[in-house]
Design a protein around this motif. Structure first.
Motif, short mmCIF file in Angstrom:
data_model
loop_
_atom_site.label_atom_id
_atom_site.label_comp_id
_atom_site.label_asym_id
_atom_site.label_seq_id
_atom_site.Cartn_x
_atom_site.Cartn_y
_atom_site.Cartn_z
N ILE A 188 0.00 -6.22 11.08
CA ILE A 188 0.27 -4.23 12.21
C ILE A 188 1.42 -4.05 11.11
O ILE A 188 0.78 -2.94 10.49
CB ILE A 188 0.46 -4.83 13.19
CG1 ILE A 188 -1.62 -5.37 13.28
CG2 ILE A 188 -0.21 -3.09 12.99
CD1 ILE A 188 -1.38 -6.02 15.03
N ALA A 189 2.14 -4.79 10.70
CA ALA A 189 4.03 -3.47 10.32
C ALA A 189 3.16 -3.22 8.49
O ALA A 189 3.72 -2.90 8.53
CB ALA A 189 4.78 -4.36 10.60
N SER A 190 3.33 -4.96 7.97
CA SER A 190 2.74 -4.56 6.60
C SER A 190 1.84 -3.92 7.02
O SER A 190 2.05 -3.53 6.08
CB SER A 190 2.31 -6.17 6.95
OG SER A 190 3.61 -7.09 7.10
N GLY A 191 0.79 -3.70 6.98
CA GLY A 191 -0.38 -2.88 6.62
C GLY A 191 0.54 -1.79 7.36
O GLY A 191 -0.36 -0.49 5.99
N ALA A 192 0.58 -0.74 7.92
CA ALA A 192 1.48 0.18 7.85
C ALA A 192 2.19 0.50 7.09
O ALA A 192 2.10 1.60 6.30
CB ALA A 192 2.50 0.34 9.23
#
Length: 167
Positions: A88-92
């Motif tokens: 999730i953090a990587s996508g953001a």
């Protein structure tokens, strides 16, 4: 399963392949529709548009996939654990980094969209895993106890619970 740095190249290549195949499909239809009338001209227009645009779409996907994978591997290394929050953090972060040239507002918007998109993907993966894991849980299998079964009214060995006798 720990993520290793060579996964970045692997994910980048996989993303390029997906983008190139999807771009080829999309742009071949677009080229066919925008070409002059006539089957031969439409076919040529389809092939020309496919050759011009599909590699660009593949390259864009490769950049996104490579950056996402690099950030994901870095988060696994820094946090010392693999969980959905890394994706999730990587996508953001990927969304924010790719839109940095458009200003802070676009970065925030792209980060939110990237995070929400990856949260939906991770949530669906978790739900799918939980639903499919139930069929492999040995506690869920009903064990039939023959002492609790009512006596069979049929005289055939196939209905009595006994193995048939063959000679």
């Amino acid at each position: 399963m720990a993520k290793h740095p060579w996964r970045i190249v692997d994910d980048c290549g996989g993303a390029f392949s997906m983008g190139a195949i999807g771009g080829a499909f999309f742009h071949s239809i677009k080229g066919y529709r925008n070409a002059p009338s006539g089957h031969y001209r439409r076919l040529i227009g389809s092939v020309v548009t496919l050759k011009e645009r599909a590699p660009i779409v593949g390259g864009n996907f490769a950049v996104w996939g490579g950056l996402f994978s690099a950030i994901d591997c870095s988060l696994v290394y820094v946090r010392k654990k693999e969980d959905p929050w890394n994706s999730i953090a990587s996508g953001a972060m990927t969304g924010a980094i790719l839109s940095v040239r458009n200003g802070a507002g676009a970065m925030i918007g792209s980060a939110v969209i990237g995070g929400v998109l990856l949260a939906l993907i991770e949530g669906m993966g978790i739900m799918f895993t939980r639903f499919t894991a139930e069929q492999y849980n040995p506690a869920n299998h009903i064990v039939e106890d023959s002492s609790q079964m009512p006596p069979s009214s049929k005289s055939s060995p196939f209905f009595s619970g006994q193995a048939p006798q063959y000679q």
